[in-house]
Design an enzyme around this catalytic site. Sequence first.
Site, PDB file in Angstrom:
ATOM      1  N   ASP A   1       0.860  -1.175   0.000  1.00 22.34           N
ATOM      2  CA  ASP A   1       0.000   0.000   0.000  1.00 22.34           C
ATOM      3  C   ASP A   1       0.900   1.230   0.000  1.00 22.34           C
ATOM      4  OD1 ASP A   1      -2.451   1.521   0.311  1.00 22.34           O
ATOM      5  OD2 ASP A   1      -1.829   1.902   2.368  1.00 22.34           O
ATOM      6  N   SER A   2       0.301   2.384  -0.265  1.00 21.99           N
ATOM      7  CA  SER A   2       1.049   3.632  -0.218  1.00 21.99           C
ATOM      8  C   SER A   2       1.532   3.939   1.203  1.00 21.99           C
ATOM      9  CB  SER A   2       0.145   4.772  -0.696  1.00 21.99           C
ATOM     10  OG  SER A   2      -1.052   4.781   0.063  1.00 21.99           O
TER      11      SER A   2
ATOM     12  N   CYS B   1      -3.781  -0.900  -2.075  1.00 19.82           N
ATOM     13  CA  CYS B   1      -4.054   0.514  -2.336  1.00 19.82           C
ATOM     14  C   CYS B   1      -5.019   0.661  -3.509  1.00 19.82           C
ATOM     15  CB  CYS B   1      -2.731   1.209  -2.666  1.00 19.82           C
ATOM     16  SG  CYS B   1      -2.904   2.967  -2.966  1.00 19.82           S
TER      17      CYS B   1
ATOM     18  N   GLU C   1      -6.083   9.131   9.864  1.00 22.82           N
ATOM     19  CA  GLU C   1      -4.732   8.954  10.426  1.00 22.82           C
ATOM     20  C   GLU C   1      -4.559   9.750  11.715  1.00 22.82           C
ATOM     21  OE1 GLU C   1      -1.487   8.991   7.663  1.00 22.82           O
ATOM     22  OE2 GLU C   1      -2.527   7.582   6.350  1.00 22.82           O
TER      23      GLU C   1
ATOM     24  N   CYS D   1     -11.338   3.258  -0.736  1.00 23.02           N
ATOM     25  CA  CYS D   1     -10.047   3.740  -0.236  1.00 23.02           C
ATOM     26  C   CYS D   1      -9.748   2.962   1.030  1.00 23.02           C
ATOM     27  CB  CYS D   1     -10.129   5.235   0.063  1.00 23.02           C
ATOM     28  SG  CYS D   1      -8.653   5.889   0.854  1.00 23.02           S
TER      29      CYS D   1
ATOM     30  N   HIS E   1      -8.599   3.698   3.819  1.00 24.85           N
ATOM     31  CA  HIS E   1      -8.885   4.310   5.117  1.00 24.85           C
ATOM     32  C   HIS E   1     -10.376   4.331   5.481  1.00 24.85           C
ATOM     33  CE1 HIS E   1      -4.847   5.657   4.393  1.00 24.85           C
ATOM     34  NE2 HIS E   1      -4.782   6.332   5.520  1.00 24.85           N
TER      35      HIS E   1
HETATM   36  N1  DGL Z   1      -4.055   3.847   0.168  1.00 20.61           N
HETATM   37  C1  DGL Z   1      -4.673   4.901  -0.604  1.00 20.61           C
HETATM   38  C2  DGL Z   1      -5.877   4.342  -1.368  1.00 20.61           C
HETATM   39  O1  DGL Z   1      -6.499   3.373  -0.986  1.00 20.61           O
HETATM   40  C3  DGL Z   1      -5.097   6.073   0.270  1.00 20.61           C
HETATM   41  C4  DGL Z   1      -3.938   6.893   0.812  1.00 20.61           C
HETATM   42  C5  DGL Z   1      -3.143   7.592  -0.285  1.00 20.61           C
HETATM   43  O2  DGL Z   1      -3.644   8.566  -0.888  1.00 20.61           O
HETATM   44  O3  DGL Z   1      -2.053   7.146  -0.545  1.00 20.61           O
HETATM   45  O4  DGL Z   1      -6.198   4.866  -2.398  1.00 20.61           O
END
Ligand code: DGL
Length: 263
Positions: A10-11, A73, A152, A184, A186
């Site tokens: 993931d990012s 991600c 976060e 997403c 989060h």
């Molecule tokens: N993990 C990213 C997503 O699901 C969200 C956080 C980011 O913008 O990197 O798109």
Amino acid sequence: MTERPIGVFDSGIGGLTVVRALTRRLPHENIVYYGDTARVPYGPKSPQVVRTYAAEDTDVLLAHKVKMIVVACNTVSAVALDVVQKRSRVPVVGVIVPGAETAARVTRKKRIGVIGTAGTVRSQAYDHAIRRVDPTIEVFSRACPLFVPLVEEGWIDHKATEMIAREYLFPLMLEKIDTLVLGCTHYPLLREVIGRVLKGVVTLVDSGEATAVAVEEALETHGLKNPSTLRPNLSFYVSDIPHAFSEIGERFLGQKLGVVKKM
Ligand code: DGL
């Protein structure tokens, strides 16, 4: 081969919601997680940049001899899944198609809302994947970039978050959606506040949960399911600030993370 870990990247930290879904569905699978915390967020970045990062993230996992790669991600799954697939000789599962197919299955009125990062929404990846299942479904998308920092920060049940959610979700309510994809990593943490704002009349689809089902199917198809009944190994790697990752990560994963290593 079956005992090798599933690689998840993931990012940053959000992909731990996908790991949480995976550990619930597949409690004996070993997992290696990589979060690119040095370069997060990916959501506001261009597809070209995200594609470069996705290639590098893939190589980190391949170095761990993973048997499968899960792209947790949404932004990467939306704009760079082909990059990951081309680089890997192991099966690759992204989060978009499982989330889209689940939403297409549960909608009654054929009106689906999708929320995600700017990059995910701009790519229209969910729209295309939903319409591939049923071209008569209407899809209404909205980027909700403020949700990521709010989650976060731990502002899960905060007045400010509820106000922002109202602002973001109001146009989707006007479209009379009956299903909403949480597109997403989060957003599953905001399930309650989103459900409250939508007054409980909209079915929420968690892409991470849908992905865990797809991962199980892919493991079975490729004969890769771990037959062990032992406690699995979960390892976590990040590209920056491992201590913050382990503190905040617990909320996303729903359990303690143990040691987080910097690559
Ligand atoms: N993990 C990213 C997503 O699901 C969200 C956080 C980011 O913008 O990197 O798109």
